[in-house]
Design an enzyme around this catalytic site. Sequence first.
Site, PDB file in Angstrom:
ATOM      1  N   HIS A  52       3.632  -5.445  14.032  1.00 46.31           N
ATOM      2  CA  HIS A  52       5.276  -6.089  14.169  1.00 46.31           C
ATOM      3  C   HIS A  52       6.315  -5.221  13.998  1.00 46.31           C
ATOM      4  O   HIS A  52       7.168  -5.322  13.343  1.00 46.31           O
ATOM      5  CB  HIS A  52       5.483  -7.448  13.114  1.00 46.31           C
ATOM      6  CG  HIS A  52       3.964  -8.891  13.495  1.00 46.31           C
ATOM      7  ND1 HIS A  52       4.984 -10.127  14.084  1.00 46.31           N
ATOM      8  CD2 HIS A  52       3.101  -8.987  12.492  1.00 46.31           C
ATOM      9  CE1 HIS A  52       3.283 -10.848  14.061  1.00 46.31           C
ATOM     10  NE2 HIS A  52       2.697  -9.964  12.762  1.00 46.31           N
TER      11      HIS A  52
ATOM     12  N   TYR B 112       1.269  -6.829   2.958  1.00 49.23           N
ATOM     13  CA  TYR B 112       2.819  -6.800   3.716  1.00 49.23           C
ATOM     14  C   TYR B 112       3.122  -6.081   2.173  1.00 49.23           C
ATOM     15  O   TYR B 112       3.754  -5.270   2.780  1.00 49.23           O
ATOM     16  CB  TYR B 112       3.696  -8.058   3.691  1.00 49.23           C
ATOM     17  CG  TYR B 112       2.886  -9.153   4.930  1.00 49.23           C
ATOM     18  CD1 TYR B 112       2.232  -9.125   5.657  1.00 49.23           C
ATOM     19  CD2 TYR B 112       3.883 -10.037   4.810  1.00 49.23           C
ATOM     20  CE1 TYR B 112       1.384  -9.789   6.451  1.00 49.23           C
ATOM     21  CE2 TYR B 112       3.516 -10.477   5.850  1.00 49.23           C
ATOM     22  CZ  TYR B 112       2.320 -10.294   7.086  1.00 49.23           C
ATOM     23  OH  TYR B 112       2.420 -11.470   7.374  1.00 49.23           O
TER      24      TYR B 112
END
Length: 367
Positions: A77, A344
């Site tokens: 992303h 993440y």
Amino acid sequence: MVVRSSSDTPPGGPRRPPLSTASLMLRLGGIAVVVAAVAGAFAYVHGNLDPQRLTPKALVDVLEKNNGVHPGFRRNHGKGVCVIGHFESSGEARAFSTAQVFNEAQTPVVGRFALPSGNPYAPDSSVPIRSLALRFTQANGQQWRTGMNSMPVFPVGTPEAFYQLQQAQSPDPATGKPDPTKVPAFFAAHPEAVPFLTWIKTAKPSASYATETYNSVNAFYLVDGNGNKQAVRWSMAPVARDAAGATAPEGGDFLEKDLVQRLASGPLRFQLNITLANPEDPVNDASKNWPAERKVLNAGTLVLEKTQPQLSGECRDINYDPLVLPAGIQGSDDPLLAARSAGYADSYLRRTSEVSQLPAAKQEARP
Ligand code: HEM
């Protein structure tokens, strides 16, 4: 009776007899065993002992292999834009959760719209999926972070299968391109991907971030004041839909421009829908749909007021870790959640340590 003079007793009590070499070796050996056990535990946690074990590093490495390394950008992303706004609670979720966000009239939000590719220069029309990540900061300081995708289900239910799917898309060293047989072979061996593949068949790249519905995909629990837990999935649905978002122009960078244009004429609103699971619904498998007739709460309205560039805006240094949750919301035992949280963090460490390598033009001052 022997009377000792005070000079016979060393300060701190009677002197111990000197250690024999054998007992000294024994003691040092004991320390070595403890040190080795601690080192072993660290090696285990980092995956050094079992090369087959999937680590956060391996997950992020394969994303880099497929998309290239773009210093300072998210490893997945990578192309996106910050959005600033607030959440207005309707009070409907209050009975299910003690989280302040469902009780306060307003909670500030820092969000980010993005494309699900690790390439920050990917054309907006290259994928039919868009994402929305949000950080709600409650008055008591606790935060709710969530990263949602416009697909209703994930292709796979485990981090291992996600990793294998990424591997199937990796460039072949001989050609520099992915082997076109590998992805179809992966899906043939993964029937759990059918709900996702059915959805993607009709999904088209939208012309606007504002017209998509964004789904938590993973399941969570709402927890009430008595400790009762209700399994849920949530989504953010646009309050005003318009046909303009339906078909995307070819190529480029239209999504951010469209967002700026829409916000120039007023805030954008999304409704937070929280779907309540029935006891038989799977809470640990993001590849499976829940039946459509489940009860849905309208928990409130997200109001987005302005954008900020992703390289200088407030979302840049936020890790939208889906397990950062306030009291009153808990993660489920969906194995993707722990893998996301760890992956993440790894991506965050890489990108935030590279910010100084961004081209000067992109290093705009933080607001
Ligand atoms: C094992 C599975 C997954 C892995 C390894 C993975 C990996 C990643 C990584 C490395 C990032 C960049 C994080 C950063 O640098 O801040 C990311 C972003 C993101 N992922 Fe995942 N992901 C997984 C599954 C999912 C699922 C199931 C969803 C479902 C909603 C999801 C939604 C998102 C979103 C919305 C973002 C963008 C967040 C932002 O704007 O900062 N991911 N993912």
